[in-house]
Each structure stands twice: as C-alpha cells, then as structure tokens.
Motif scaffolding. Structure first.
Motif, short mmCIF file in Angstrom:
data_model
loop_
_atom_site.label_atom_id
_atom_site.label_comp_id
_atom_site.label_asym_id
_atom_site.label_seq_id
_atom_site.Cartn_x
_atom_site.Cartn_y
_atom_site.Cartn_z
N SER A 1 7.35 1.55 -6.39
CA SER A 1 6.26 2.53 -6.44
C SER A 1 5.31 2.26 -7.61
CB SER A 1 6.82 3.95 -6.57
OG SER A 1 7.46 4.13 -7.82
N VAL A 2 4.18 2.94 -7.53
CA VAL A 2 3.20 3.00 -8.61
C VAL A 2 3.27 4.43 -9.13
CG1 VAL A 2 0.73 2.98 -9.17
CG2 VAL A 2 1.68 1.31 -7.56
N VAL A 3 3.32 4.58 -10.45
CA VAL A 3 3.44 5.92 -11.03
C VAL A 3 2.33 6.14 -12.06
CG1 VAL A 3 4.94 7.53 -12.27
CG2 VAL A 3 5.96 5.82 -10.75
N ARG B 1 0.85 -1.20 0.00
CA ARG B 1 0.00 0.00 0.00
C ARG B 1 0.88 1.24 0.00
NH1 ARG B 1 -4.79 2.17 2.84
NH2 ARG B 1 -5.62 0.09 2.84
N GLY B 2 0.35 2.32 -0.56
CA GLY B 2 1.05 3.60 -0.52
C GLY B 2 0.13 4.75 -0.86
N ARG B 3 0.50 5.95 -0.39
CA ARG B 3 -0.26 7.17 -0.67
C ARG B 3 0.42 7.94 -1.79
NH1 ARG B 3 -4.94 7.88 0.97
NH2 ARG B 3 -4.73 10.12 0.92
N PHE B 4 -0.37 8.49 -2.70
CA PHE B 4 0.19 9.25 -3.81
C PHE B 4 0.74 10.59 -3.35
CE2 PHE B 4 -2.14 6.31 -6.49
CZ PHE B 4 -1.27 6.17 -7.56
N ASP C 1 4.70 5.27 -3.08
CA ASP C 1 5.60 4.20 -2.66
C ASP C 1 4.76 3.01 -2.22
OD1 ASP C 1 8.21 5.27 -2.99
OD2 ASP C 1 7.92 6.52 -1.21
N LEU C 2 5.21 1.80 -2.59
CA LEU C 2 4.52 0.59 -2.19
C LEU C 2 5.23 -0.02 -0.99
CD1 LEU C 2 3.73 -1.18 -5.60
CD2 LEU C 2 2.13 -0.08 -4.01
N ALA C 3 4.62 0.07 0.15
CA ALA C 3 5.18 -0.52 1.35
C ALA C 3 4.53 -1.89 1.55
CB ALA C 3 4.92 0.37 2.57
#
Length: 175
Positions: free
Chosen positions: A153-155, A66-69, A169-171
């Motif tokens: 990460s997802v971009v 999971r990650g926040r943009f 970022d994907l944690a």
C-alpha cells in the motif's frame, strides 16, 4: 489555606503557561485544520531510452500498480498509481488526492495493506517524501532498486503523531 498571588508567583506562572501554549501550537499546528495546499503537477514525461522510440512510452509511462485511498484518521480520497517510465525510472503519482493538512505529513510505501495501516507502516516501509499538498495531483520518485512487489500500500502518514491519514492498496496491473 490562603494562596497569596504576588508578582513573584504570577509572572513566572504566566511565562510557563505562555511557553506551554507556544509548544502546543508548534506541535499540533491547529490552523492547518482550516488551510488547504493544492498541488497540480503534470504527469511525468516519459524520457525514452536511446533505443526506444518516444511513441511507445507516451506521457506518463506504463502503469505498474494502482489503488484507491481509504480514510483512517482523516477523510482521504483519491488514487495512487505507480508508473514505470522509459529508462527504468519509476514514480508514485497521487491523483485527485483530498485529505487534511497536518504537521509533518509524509508519503510511504508500506508492507501492510491499506486496512492494516492503523497498526503502523510495517517493517521496511519506504518514505517517498513530504506530502506536497493535501489536495490535487503530485509525483514522488521511487528510488532505483526499490522492489515494488514487497509493498502492499501507499500511506499518507503523519510522522509526528505516528498515525495514517489514509491509505491505498497497490494492486499490480496485468503485464
């Protein structure tokens, strides 16, 4: 020096200007700055394996990362979640996404961190598909065999201009 404006020079010049304007409109698509496409896909339904009871997985599967943009070239917010579904399939889910529309915007898994997305996607980045909408909730299948541990990460990336709109970022989640 006197410049003579005749039909012979004005008409071709206007045609060239019209062609350049049409090309610029196609390339930049400026109207997208004023439009919004909202997508609200539901959580993917976990398809239980033949040997696993449906109640164990639940809707949406197991959260793998999971990650926040964070914003880059355009204000971007929301959450990216990698979900493992029963049977081994996986999906990237963008939730409460809010960014700008643009020409040729895509979703990538990147080997760079979200902060480094401005430098590019990194070697071995994986395209998951065209951005379905600039607002809302949407799902992107992750191909079988994709090693999520390689990606940081997802971009949300504009392929036409090679710029990141935003990245998350994907944690990895605790197992």
């Amino acid at each position: 020096m006197k410049i003579s404006l005749t039909r012979r020079t004005v008409i071709p010049a206007l045609l060239v200007l019209a062609l350049l304007a049409a090309f610029a409109l196609y390339l930049f698509q400026p109207w997208r700055a004023f439009t919004t496409t909202t997508v609200n896909e539901s959580l993917p339904a976990a398809k239980p394996a033949a040997s696993a009871p449906a109640a164990k997985m639940g809707t949406g599967g197991k959260e793998l990362a999971r990650g926040r943009f964070v914003s880059h070239e355009h204000d971007t917010s929301g959450t990216a979640r990698a979900l493992g579904l029963a049977g081994g399939s996986r999906v990237l889910r963008l939730e409460d996404l809010k960014t700008s529309e643009g020409p040729d915007v895509r979703v990538y898994l990147s080997t760079h961190s979200a902060a480094e997305a401005g430098k590019g996607l990194g070697d071995g980045a994986v395209e998951l598909g065209k951005l379905k909408g600039n607002e809302g909730n949407q799902n992107y299948p992750i191909a079988a065999g994709t090693d999520l541990s390689r990606f940081h990460s997802v971009v949300v990336w504009c392929k036409r201009f090679s710029v990141p709109f935003g990245a998350a970022d994907l944690a990895a989640m605790a197992r």
